[in-house]
Design an enzyme around this catalytic site. Sequence first.
Site, PDB file in Angstrom:
ATOM      1  N   TYR A   1      19.209  32.860  76.520  1.00  0.00           N
ATOM      2  CA  TYR A   1      17.780  32.679  76.230  1.00  0.00           C
ATOM      3  C   TYR A   1      17.041  32.106  77.445  1.00  0.00           C
ATOM      4  O   TYR A   1      15.984  32.613  77.846  1.00  0.00           O
ATOM      5  CB  TYR A   1      17.637  31.745  75.028  1.00  0.00           C
ATOM      6  CG  TYR A   1      16.221  31.572  74.534  1.00  0.00           C
ATOM      7  CD1 TYR A   1      15.588  32.570  73.806  1.00  0.00           C
ATOM      8  CD2 TYR A   1      15.511  30.398  74.786  1.00  0.00           C
ATOM      9  CE1 TYR A   1      14.287  32.404  73.340  1.00  0.00           C
ATOM     10  CE2 TYR A   1      14.216  30.221  74.316  1.00  0.00           C
ATOM     11  CZ  TYR A   1      13.607  31.234  73.590  1.00  0.00           C
ATOM     12  OH  TYR A   1      12.320  31.063  73.136  1.00  0.00           O
TER      13      TYR A   1
HETATM   14  N1  NAD Z   1       9.424  28.851  68.143  1.00  0.00           N
HETATM   15  C1  NAD Z   1       9.618  28.201  69.295  1.00  0.00           C
HETATM   16  O1  NAD Z   1       9.909  26.997  69.344  1.00  0.00           O
HETATM   17  C2  NAD Z   1       9.446  28.941  70.592  1.00  0.00           C
HETATM   18  C3  NAD Z   1       9.423  28.174  71.765  1.00  0.00           C
HETATM   19  C4  NAD Z   1       9.262  28.819  72.976  1.00  0.00           C
HETATM   20  C5  NAD Z   1       9.116  30.192  73.006  1.00  0.00           C
HETATM   21  N2  NAD Z   1       9.146  30.920  71.855  1.00  0.00           N
HETATM   22  C6  NAD Z   1       9.001  32.364  71.951  1.00  0.00           C
HETATM   23  O2  NAD Z   1       7.912  32.787  71.160  1.00  0.00           O
HETATM   24  C7  NAD Z   1       8.181  34.103  70.648  1.00  0.00           C
HETATM   25  C8  NAD Z   1       8.027  34.105  69.136  1.00  0.00           C
HETATM   26  O3  NAD Z   1       8.946  33.192  68.591  1.00  0.00           O
HETATM   27  P1  NAD Z   1       8.933  32.787  67.039  1.00  0.00           P
HETATM   28  O4  NAD Z   1       9.459  31.425  66.963  1.00  0.00           O
HETATM   29  O5  NAD Z   1       7.617  33.143  66.476  1.00  0.00           O
HETATM   30  O6  NAD Z   1      10.079  33.781  66.503  1.00  0.00           O
HETATM   31  P2  NAD Z   1      10.253  34.522  65.094  1.00  0.00           P
HETATM   32  O7  NAD Z   1      11.714  34.779  64.964  1.00  0.00           O
HETATM   33  O8  NAD Z   1       9.562  33.746  64.012  1.00  0.00           O
HETATM   34  O9  NAD Z   1       9.467  35.897  65.295  1.00  0.00           O
HETATM   35  C9  NAD Z   1       9.921  36.847  66.217  1.00  0.00           C
HETATM   36  C10 NAD Z   1       9.492  38.222  65.721  1.00  0.00           C
HETATM   37  O10 NAD Z   1       9.940  39.175  66.710  1.00  0.00           O
HETATM   38  C11 NAD Z   1      10.466  40.296  66.014  1.00  0.00           C
HETATM   39  N3  NAD Z   1      11.424  40.995  66.892  1.00  0.00           N
HETATM   40  C12 NAD Z   1      12.598  40.529  67.362  1.00  0.00           C
HETATM   41  N4  NAD Z   1      13.204  41.465  68.107  1.00  0.00           N
HETATM   42  C13 NAD Z   1      12.398  42.559  68.108  1.00  0.00           C
HETATM   43  C14 NAD Z   1      12.465  43.835  68.681  1.00  0.00           C
HETATM   44  N5  NAD Z   1      13.525  44.229  69.421  1.00  0.00           N
HETATM   45  N6  NAD Z   1      11.458  44.698  68.482  1.00  0.00           N
HETATM   46  C15 NAD Z   1      10.388  44.342  67.720  1.00  0.00           C
HETATM   47  N7  NAD Z   1      10.257  43.140  67.135  1.00  0.00           N
HETATM   48  C16 NAD Z   1      11.259  42.262  67.327  1.00  0.00           C
HETATM   49  C17 NAD Z   1      11.121  39.722  64.753  1.00  0.00           C
HETATM   50  O11 NAD Z   1      11.273  40.708  63.749  1.00  0.00           O
HETATM   51  C18 NAD Z   1      10.125  38.634  64.371  1.00  0.00           C
HETATM   52  O12 NAD Z   1       9.119  39.140  63.506  1.00  0.00           O
HETATM   53  C19 NAD Z   1       9.589  34.466  71.121  1.00  0.00           C
HETATM   54  O13 NAD Z   1       9.503  35.250  72.286  1.00  0.00           O
HETATM   55  C20 NAD Z   1      10.202  33.124  71.425  1.00  0.00           C
HETATM   56  O14 NAD Z   1      11.227  33.219  72.356  1.00  0.00           O
HETATM   57  C21 NAD Z   1       9.299  30.314  70.630  1.00  0.00           C
END
Ligand code: NAD
Length: 250
Positions: free
Chosen positions: A157
């Site tokens: 990641y």
């Molecule tokens: N939540 C956190 O603390 C956090 C912190 C830093 C960065 N992020 C980043 O923010 C973004 C969103 O995170 P989140 O926490 O909302 O995650 P989440 O798991 O709630 O949502 C991610 C979404 O992406 C979709 N997805 C995954 N792989 C896919 C693919 N190959 N094609 C199409 N859709 C796909 C999933 O179905 C899901 O709906 C991510 O890139 C994550 O790395 C999150």
Amino acid sequence: MNTASRFANQTAIVTGGLSGIGLAVVRRLRREGATVAIFDFETKPLAAAGGKPLVDELVLKVDVTNEAQVQEAVATVLAKLGRIDILVNSAGVTGKTNVKSHEVSLADFDFVLRTNVYGTFLTSKHVLPTMLAQGYGRILNLASMAGKEGNAGMAAYSSSKAAVIALTKVQGKEYAETGVTINALAPAVIQTPMVDAMPPAQVKANTDKIPMKRCGTLDEVAAMITFIVSPEASFTTGFTFDLSGGRAVY
Ligand SMILES: NC(=O)c1ccc[n+]([C@@H]2O[C@H](COP(=O)([O-])OP(=O)(O)OC[C@H]3O[C@@H](n4cnc5c(N)ncnc54)[C@H](O)[C@@H]3O)[C@@H](O)[C@H]2O)c1
């Protein structure tokens, strides 16, 4: 300014828009006047939209790692909406965490890199020609604090998010004179289904490092992202914005 109409007549694509951060951004963009298309490969989180039908949305089942699917979905959005002003790349996965590098399988490393890096590359690749022709566009990539600092236990990641930061820097320079900005956001921990699915020890290790001693909220993320993709944010590109409760001060 009247934020209710900040995105009037604008169209947006949000990948991963059916859950967590993506969904919060979809809601805020719609509230402020945008028409939003969602690229997500899940159908189950539709319920997470609060039970409300996503009436004016195009919810497209797209795996962002699949170039043919991305290309077709972008063409569908263009055919239906005529333009693409905003791309938010929120689709992302953590893969297995709370594991040391020697315990990480190649398959897991590959899965995380494909989703987070290839997905971001592919959507921008196929949306950029439209934005360049329009002479206007805003792309926002979800990076992470992990990509800036390297979170122990999250080799795949952290590596993938460092790559997203580098891709953002490259594209910011490549398109700096075109009216298209490309930026990233590096949040610390935001309570979403992604974080719910992580081992508690990994979440605690990450949250303990936040000086504000709390997770960020979805409202805080959506507020920051919608500013970055707004017309007002016109003199910043290639940059990774911070959203870390004081953890990263650079
Ligand atoms: N939540 C956190 O603390 C956090 C912190 C830093 C960065 N992020 C980043 O923010 C973004 C969103 O995170 P989140 O926490 O909302 O995650 P989440 O798991 O709630 O949502 C991610 C979404 O992406 C979709 N997805 C995954 N792989 C896919 C693919 N190959 N094609 C199409 N859709 C796909 C999933 O179905 C899901 O709906 C991510 O890139 C994550 O790395 C999150």
